[in-house]
Enzyme design. Structure first.
Site, PDB file in Angstrom:
ATOM      1  CB  ALA A 252      -0.898   0.015   1.227  1.00 29.58           C
ATOM      2  CG  ASP A 253       2.092   3.554  -2.806  1.00 37.64           C
ATOM      3  OD1 ASP A 253       1.756   2.543  -3.438  1.00 37.64           O
ATOM      4  OD2 ASP A 253       3.256   3.997  -2.788  1.00 37.64           O
ATOM      5  NE  ARG A 254      -1.928   9.316   0.906  1.00 36.81           N
ATOM      6  CZ  ARG A 254      -1.542  10.468   1.458  1.00 36.81           C
ATOM      7  NH1 ARG A 254      -2.239  10.994   2.438  1.00 36.81           N
ATOM      8  NH2 ARG A 254      -0.464  11.107   1.026  1.00 36.81           N
ATOM      9  CB  ALA A 262      -3.666   4.827  -2.755  1.00 37.20           C
TER      10      ALA A 262
END
Ligand code: MRU
Length: 382
Positions: A252-254, A262
C-alpha cells in the site's frame, strides 16, 4: 551478495540502489543532499512507500551531518529543517509514509526545547531519521509473521497444504529497508514451508513486477512465475498444480481511515477479480502507510506520471544464444510517440474488496458493521 539492499547507510554517508537500472545493472548512487534525495525519489531510482520515506529522511540527515547548517536561534534552525522537509514532501505525493516520517521528524526536533542549540537539534534529527530506517526492518519481519499466520488460519496454509499466491508491483527488500511487506509475507511463507508458488505480475507501465519482484524472487530462490497484468483472470480460473491461487497479497502507498487503499495501478482490478473468484485479498502495510486524516479513498491524491513511462521501455540486448548482454542499455519506443497518454501511477481499491490489512501490530479485519477500525492498533494516532 547475500541480501538485497536498496539503502546502505552509515552516519554521514547514504548510498541508494538505482532501481531503474535493475535487473541488468547494480549501481549505487551517493545521496548527500536534499536535492539528490528528491531527484532519486522523483525519478523513481528509489521507489516503494517505505523506501521513499527512508531516503528522504536519511538524505537530509546526511546533508545536516556534513553541513554547513546556518547558525541561528532554535526557531530559525527548526524552520530551516522544516523547509527542507516541505521541499522533500513534494517529491512524490501518493505514498503517505513520507508525510508520516516528516511529521515524526518535525515533532522530534521540536521536542529538543526552545533553548536547544543547533548541534542538539541536528543530532535529534539524525537520531530520528536513523530510527525510522532501523525500525522499518523490524516492522516488516512482524508483518511477515502476522501475514503468514493469517493465511494459516484463514486459508488453511500448512506444510501439508502449501498455498500459491499472487503479488503485484514490488514490495520487497527493494521497496523497504529489507524483507518487504507483501513480498515479506511471501518470504515468511517460504521460510515456514507454507508456500507452494508465488506468481508476480509484470506491473505495467513501469514493470516493477518484472524488473524488480521477479528479480527478488529469483535471487531468493523462491518458486515463482511471472505473468502479464492481463493474465490474472485466467490464472484465477485455472486450477491444478501450482496454479491454485489462494490469496492476492499487495502493498500500500496509503490506507485511509475507512480502509480504502491506494497502491500501484492495477491493484484495484486484481481485487475485483479476486472477489469474483473467491480468492482472499490481503493488503500488507506498516502503520506508517496508514493515513487516519483522510476519511475515504476519494481524498487521495493520485500521482500522474509522464507519458514516456508508458510508450517507451528500457532494456538490455538479448544475444543470439538467449543470454543478456548486461553492458548494453537500450531505450525502445513501444507505441506511436504522438498518442495521447493517461498514466496514473496508483489506483484506489475500495475497502469492501479487502479481506484484511496486515500491519506490524497484527491483521485488521472488518468488523460486523463491514468497516475497518484501526483504533485498536493505533490508539495514539486515532
Ligand atoms: O511507483 P512505486 O514503484 O513507488 O509503487 C510502489 C507500490 O505501489 C508499492 O506497492 C507500495 O509502495 C508499497 S512498497 C512496500
Amino acid at each position: 551478495m547475500s541480501t538485497l539492499q536498496a539503502v546502505k547507510y552509515t552516519r554521514g554517508k547514504l548510498e541508494v540502489l538505482d532501481q531503474l537500472r535493475l535487473p541488468h545493472e547494480f549501481h549505487y548512487d551517493n545521496v548527500a543532499t536534499r536535492q539528490e534525495a528528491f531527484d532519486s525519489i522523483a525519478s523513481m531510482r528509489t521507489r516503494g512507500a517505505p523506501a521513499i520515506a527512508i531516503v528522504a529522511s536519511l538524505g537530509l540527515a546526511v546533508e545536516l551531518h556534513n553541513g554547513p547548517v546556518p547558525d541561528g536561534s532554535s526557531d530559525s534552525i527548526i524552520s530551516y529543517i522544516d523547509s527542507a522537509l516541505d521541499y522533500l514532501k513534494e517529491s512524490r505525493p501518493t505514498a503517505v509514509d513520507l508525510t508520516n516520517a516528516i511529521n515524526q521528524l518535525k515533532a522530534r526536533i521540536r521536542a529538543t526545547g526552545e533553548a536547544a542549540a543547533k548541534d542538539e537539534i541536528v543530532q535529534a534529527f539524525i537520531n530520528e531519521a536513523e530510527n525510522i530506517f532501523e525500525k522499518d526492518l523490524k516492522t516488516n519481519m512482524a508483518i511477515g509473521d502476522y501475514g503468514a499466520e493469517w493465511l494459516r488460519a484463514q486459508v488453511g496454509a500448512s506444510s501439508d497444504k502449501q498455498i500459491s499466491v499472487l503479488t503485484h508491483c514490488n514490495t520487497g527488500s527493494l521497496a523497504t529497508s529489507g524483507h518487504g511487506t507483501a513480498l515479506g509475507i511471501i518470504r515468511t511463507l517460504q521460510s515456514k514451508g507454507l508456500l507452494q508458488h508465488a506468481f508476480c505480475t509484470e506491473t505495467r507501465p513501469y514493470n516493477q513486477g518484472s524488473r524488480l519482484t521477479a528479480f527478488e524472487l529469483v535471487f531468493e530462490g523462491i518458486p515463482s512465475t511471472l505473468i502479464t497484468d492481463s493474465m490474472a483472470a485466467s490464472l484465477f480460473r485455472t486450477r491444478g498444480a501450482e496454479k491454485n491461487i489462494k490469496a492476492v497479497i499487495v502493498g500500500a502507498d496509503r490506507v485511509v481511515r475507512n480502509g480504502d487503499t491506494a497502491n500501484k495501478i492495477g491493484t484495484y482490478q486484481l481485487a475485483v477479480l479476486a472477489k469474483f473468484h473467491g480468492i482472499k485479498f490481503l493488503v500488507a502495510a506498516p502503520t506508517t502507510s496508514i493515513d487516519l486524516v483522510t476519511e475515504t479513498g476519494d481524498g487521495i491524491r493520485i500521482e500522474e506520471r509522464k507519458p514516456e513511462e508508458l510508450i517507451q521501455i528500457t532494456g538490455a540486448v538479448v544475444k543470439p544464444d538467449g543470454t543478456v548482454d548486461e553492458t548494453t542499455k537500450v531505450r525502445v519506443a513501444t507505441a506511436d510517440q504522438r498518442i495521447n497518454v493517461w498514466n496514473p501511477a496508483f489506483d484506489v481499491t475500495p475497502a469492501e474488496l479487502i479481506d484484511a490489512v496486515v500491519t506490524e501490530k497484527g491483521a485488521v479485519e472488518k468488523g460486523a458493521d463491514g468497516k475497518f477500525d484501526f483504533s485498536k492498533i493505533m490508539p495514539e494516532r486515532w
